[in-house]
Motif scaffolding. Sequence first.
Motif, PDB file in Angstrom:
ATOM      1  N   SER A   9       2.800   4.692  -0.075  1.00  0.00           N
ATOM      2  CA  SER A   9       2.613   5.877  -1.140  1.00  0.00           C
ATOM      3  C   SER A   9       3.917   6.006  -2.345  1.00  0.00           C
ATOM      4  N   GLY A  61      -6.294  -8.610   5.850  1.00  0.00           N
ATOM      5  CA  GLY A  61      -5.464  -7.607   5.658  1.00  0.00           C
ATOM      6  C   GLY A  61      -5.720  -6.267   5.313  1.00  0.00           C
ATOM      7  N   HIS A  74      -3.098  -6.094  -6.537  1.00  0.00           N
ATOM      8  CA  HIS A  74      -4.049  -5.787  -5.026  1.00  0.00           C
ATOM      9  C   HIS A  74      -2.923  -5.274  -4.493  1.00  0.00           C
ATOM     10  N   ARG A  75      -3.362  -4.502  -3.678  1.00  0.00           N
ATOM     11  CA  ARG A  75      -2.449  -4.148  -2.817  1.00  0.00           C
ATOM     12  C   ARG A  75      -2.744  -4.325  -1.469  1.00  0.00           C
ATOM     13  N   SER A 125      -7.803  -4.673   7.768  1.00  0.00           N
ATOM     14  CA  SER A 125      -7.855  -3.731   8.547  1.00  0.00           C
ATOM     15  C   SER A 125      -6.772  -3.798   9.111  1.00  0.00           C
ATOM     16  N   ALA A 126      -5.884  -4.518   8.648  1.00  0.00           N
ATOM     17  CA  ALA A 126      -4.408  -4.114   9.139  1.00  0.00           C
ATOM     18  C   ALA A 126      -3.859  -2.903   8.117  1.00  0.00           C
ATOM     19  N   ALA A 127      -4.662  -2.866   6.945  1.00  0.00           N
ATOM     20  CA  ALA A 127      -4.209  -0.913   6.027  1.00  0.00           C
ATOM     21  C   ALA A 127      -4.316  -0.764   6.877  1.00  0.00           C
ATOM     22  N   PRO A 180     -13.897  -5.051   5.814  1.00  0.00           N
ATOM     23  CA  PRO A 180     -15.193  -5.869   6.492  1.00  0.00           C
ATOM     24  C   PRO A 180     -15.880  -5.270   7.641  1.00  0.00           C
ATOM     25  N   GLU A 192      -5.492   0.003  10.026  1.00  0.00           N
ATOM     26  CA  GLU A 192      -4.830   0.906  11.459  1.00  0.00           C
ATOM     27  C   GLU A 192      -3.691   1.275  11.304  1.00  0.00           C
ATOM     28  N   PHE A 193      -3.076   0.813   9.931  1.00  0.00           N
ATOM     29  CA  PHE A 193      -1.477   1.279   9.536  1.00  0.00           C
ATOM     30  C   PHE A 193      -1.406   2.341   9.386  1.00  0.00           C
ATOM     31  N   VAL A 238      -0.280  -4.292   3.351  1.00  0.00           N
ATOM     32  CA  VAL A 238       0.715  -4.188   3.616  1.00  0.00           C
ATOM     33  C   VAL A 238       1.188  -4.754   3.902  1.00  0.00           C
ATOM     34  N   TRP A 249      -2.039  -9.464  10.939  1.00  0.00           N
ATOM     35  CA  TRP A 249      -1.596  -9.907   9.497  1.00  0.00           C
ATOM     36  C   TRP A 249      -0.139 -10.119   8.754  1.00  0.00           C
ATOM     37  N   HIS A 257      -5.495 -13.289  10.018  1.00  0.00           N
ATOM     38  CA  HIS A 257      -5.128 -12.141   9.690  1.00  0.00           C
ATOM     39  C   HIS A 257      -6.291 -11.660   8.967  1.00  0.00           C
ATOM     40  N   PHE A 285      -1.952   6.270   0.023  1.00  0.00           N
ATOM     41  CA  PHE A 285      -1.147   5.602   0.560  1.00  0.00           C
ATOM     42  C   PHE A 285      -3.108   4.674   0.037  1.00  0.00           C
ATOM     43  N   ILE A 286      -2.293   3.726  -1.091  1.00  0.00           N
ATOM     44  CA  ILE A 286      -3.634   2.470  -1.550  1.00  0.00           C
ATOM     45  C   ILE A 286      -3.786   1.416  -1.255  1.00  0.00           C
ATOM     46  N   HIS A 287      -4.813   0.539  -0.546  1.00  0.00           N
ATOM     47  CA  HIS A 287      -5.173  -0.732  -0.438  1.00  0.00           C
ATOM     48  C   HIS A 287      -6.545  -0.920  -1.611  1.00  0.00           C
ATOM     49  N   ARG A 288      -5.768  -2.177  -2.564  1.00  0.00           N
ATOM     50  CA  ARG A 288      -6.947  -2.978  -3.137  1.00  0.00           C
ATOM     51  C   ARG A 288      -7.152  -4.070  -3.175  1.00  0.00           C
ATOM     52  N   ASN A 289      -9.142  -4.092  -2.978  1.00  0.00           N
ATOM     53  CA  ASN A 289      -8.876  -5.616  -3.022  1.00  0.00           C
ATOM     54  C   ASN A 289     -10.382  -5.750  -4.282  1.00  0.00           C
ATOM     55  N   CYS A 316       1.045  -1.316   0.213  1.00  0.00           N
ATOM     56  CA  CYS A 316      -0.008   0.082   0.080  1.00  0.00           C
ATOM     57  C   CYS A 316       1.142   0.895  -0.224  1.00  0.00           C
ATOM     58  N   PHE A 342      -4.048  -5.146  14.326  1.00  0.00           N
ATOM     59  CA  PHE A 342      -4.225  -6.470  12.572  1.00  0.00           C
ATOM     60  C   PHE A 342      -2.986  -6.341  12.001  1.00  0.00           C
ATOM     61  N   VAL A 343      -2.349  -5.326  12.319  1.00  0.00           N
ATOM     62  CA  VAL A 343      -1.299  -5.332  11.962  1.00  0.00           C
ATOM     63  C   VAL A 343      -0.291  -6.475  12.401  1.00  0.00           C
ATOM     64  N   PHE A 377     -14.524   0.459  13.679  1.00  0.00           N
ATOM     65  CA  PHE A 377     -13.303   0.265  13.766  1.00  0.00           C
ATOM     66  C   PHE A 377     -13.305   1.096  15.329  1.00  0.00           C
TER      67      PHE A 377
END
Lengths: 215, 215, 215, 215
Positions: free
Chosen positions: C50, D86, C68-69, D88-90, D76, D92-93, C71, C138, D84, D66-70, C48, C134-135, D176
């Motif tokens: 940047s 993923g 798919h991105r 939620s971890a992204a 969720p 949180e970070f 952490v 993960w 795990h 900062f990009i999360h892609r799913n 993820c 969560f981190v 969250f």
Amino acid sequence: MHAARALPAYLVQRFHGWKATSYAENHAWYRRLASEGQHPRAMVISCCDSRVHVTSIFGADTGEFFIHRNVANLVPPYEPDGDHHGTSAALEFAVTSLKVAHVIVMGHSGCGGVKGCLEMCSGRAPELEEKSSFVGRWMDILRPGYERIKERPDADQARALEKEAVLVSLENLMSFPFVRQAVESEDLTLHGLWHEIGAGALECYDPKKGAFVTV
Amino acid sequence: MHAARALPAYLVQRFHGWKATSYAENHAWYRRLASEGQHPRAMVISCCDSRVHVTSIFGADTGEFFIHRNVANLVPPYEPDGDHHGTSAALEFAVTSLKVAHVIVMGHSGCGGVKGCLEMCSGRAPELEEKSSFVGRWMDILRPGYERIKERPDADQARALEKEAVLVSLENLMSFPFVRQAVESEDLTLHGLWHEIGAGALECYDPKKGAFVTV
Amino acid sequence: MHAARALPAYLVQRFHGWKATSYAENHAWYRRLASEGQHPRAMVISCCDSRVHVTSIFGADTGEFFIHRNVANLVPPYEPDGDHHGTSAALEFAVTSLKVAHVIVMGHSGCGGVKGCLEMCSGRAPELEEKSSFVGRWMDILRPGYERIKERPDADQARALEKEAVLVSLENLMSFPFVRQAVESEDLTLHGLWHEIGAGALECYDPKKGAFVTV
Amino acid sequence: MHAARALPAYLVQRFHGWKATSYAENHAWYRRLASEGQHPRAMVISCCDSRVHVTSIFGADTGEFFIHRNVANLVPPYEPDGDHHGTSAALEFAVTSLKVAHVIVMGHSGCGGVKGCLEMCSGRAPELEEKSSFVGRWMDILRPGYERIKERPDADQARALEKEAVLVSLENLMSFPFVRQAVESEDLTLHGLWHEIGAGALECYDPKKGAFVTV
């Protein structure tokens, strides 16, 4: 009985090299291309000249460009007369079946076909005026371009006519009903390029300026 | 006023990438190609299909192949009628001006043009029979090939007709006086290939066996 | 009632800029993407972060990569337990529905997730050990990688663990039956990369050497 | 022994093109990004779909998002169960470590994941109901959204469900504790977008109107 011969050994050797490396590493991709068919984004119309491979210049891999190559990258006018028209067939297939998003016409420096046209139109190549000259009759397509550049200084004429080959083709493209319709509905865009081989330069036609500008 | 647009940004970016790497590293070669003109060893006649780039398969760099690409890699018969004949013009330029040593016709698997021809000839594509269909009229060149394969099982016809596209072109090549003369004086050889995209295979026509054999 | 707000003005402004330029120039392409669906050649699994956009590094335009991105660009092991698994779902969609030819896992220098994992595993970040982190949970995926690098000098551990994140993911990829099957039938290839942000360098894992080598 | 392969040559070539141009011109910036770490202003949660790159649409350079892609840009619900997660971890970070100011969820037209969810929920895709279907179990997150749109005319359901994917994610975001707290202390804003690929349009959820409105 055909006059065909075995493939020269240097090409056999290179083919096996390709198969053991590029093909082997991309086996999955070639299989998918075969099973799924092609979905190229653009059609490119460029010259047969051995010095200009559009896949190199744009780093294009298999599957990206549908490429028609003829002498001097010319598009003839729309003539639905029932005769064989290779360029028109390629264009029709690309626009109506593959639904490409772009048609790119790319000319280049030092074009032998354009040079022949210049000599023919200025009376220095009577053999090209013969009815039986395929190159001469093909280059007739570019005569309207010659009319627009013939007053220029001799030293500038070849380059100017190379660029006219792109412009005449862009004009002729719009004479095809299926091209005009796709352009008007914004499903297709046309682009005109001219490539200088020695300098590795690229110019793109800018209709607002009415000129080719460096990319 | 032309309908031309600016080049899509992704191609501009890739061009600059090419110029800063491949071109920069081979500046001397590109300058020589520009000043000295082209001296290709072979002419290749192949399909516009985006999945088949003959430069990849044979690891050919700039300057090696004079390449004509049209739908289904067809050569029409010799017809010096004064009309525009793009394929004939490319052939004439390659053989009489560039004096290439080889003309290579390369067909391939999954050819959309050949598939269209098969549907047209077997009565399943009446729209291709229209006088105004450029693809239909272009594929008429392959009708003699269809006659030779039409009795085969349906499942084999497409592949057989793809190979006929090569054979019909080889036959038509010999109808051009300048080709026949160069072949007979042993200044030119003709070669027929068929490439299978998914398997990365290559077959070459062997006139002694009357069949395509794996390279 | 959602907590959502209007889009920040700077993004509204940039969006309109994009629409008036890049979109307008490629209208035809976007329309085709919309009507025809996607046919990406490759799936990329990257972080993820940047600072690392894989589309930039590879000059990839819309339509090329399914991305798919998450952490630290991690792939968890195959666990068909009926829970939500975002990475596994993306992988399943890419391999079984889109039939991508390549899955590329790309790690990078200065990865915050990997740094957290290193601190957690070496006892310096007890908060990441909490069940509710969560981190932390993960990054548990990367624990097998930590075991393999924990004896190295401290100064080398972060970079080594970043590369382990790629290797653990490659191992876990093969635990998915549909991945293993596609790899074994040669319909899919896997690739492991590590990118150094400051130097703009790229390394690719070479299984023969058992090491990452400069591209 | 990993199943990894060398990087396909076309990507190697493009990478070198990037390095010689974009990277070379921005060396100073990349070095600073490497030495100073990332400070992105926003987190974006978007779909893996190859046709939607949020960096393009917003003209975002390295370092901004900062990009999360799913699949289907889903978040969720909060489930601190030690497994795990993923996404939620992204999240949180991004929120607790990087302290981003915005979380933007962006859906889009023609979403394959949403289409699958629609077919599953309406009984037309039993294979997605299997416990072992990762896509099916991932799309379970969107079931509450389906309940809200299932009475609509069939023709409207896909688009409505694409927008529900954004709304369900916005709702889940607020589950969250660290998100809710940051939103309530006005350290974070949430934003919901939906992008139409073909038209290049963008809509933003307006909580006052309870609807998406054109940007």
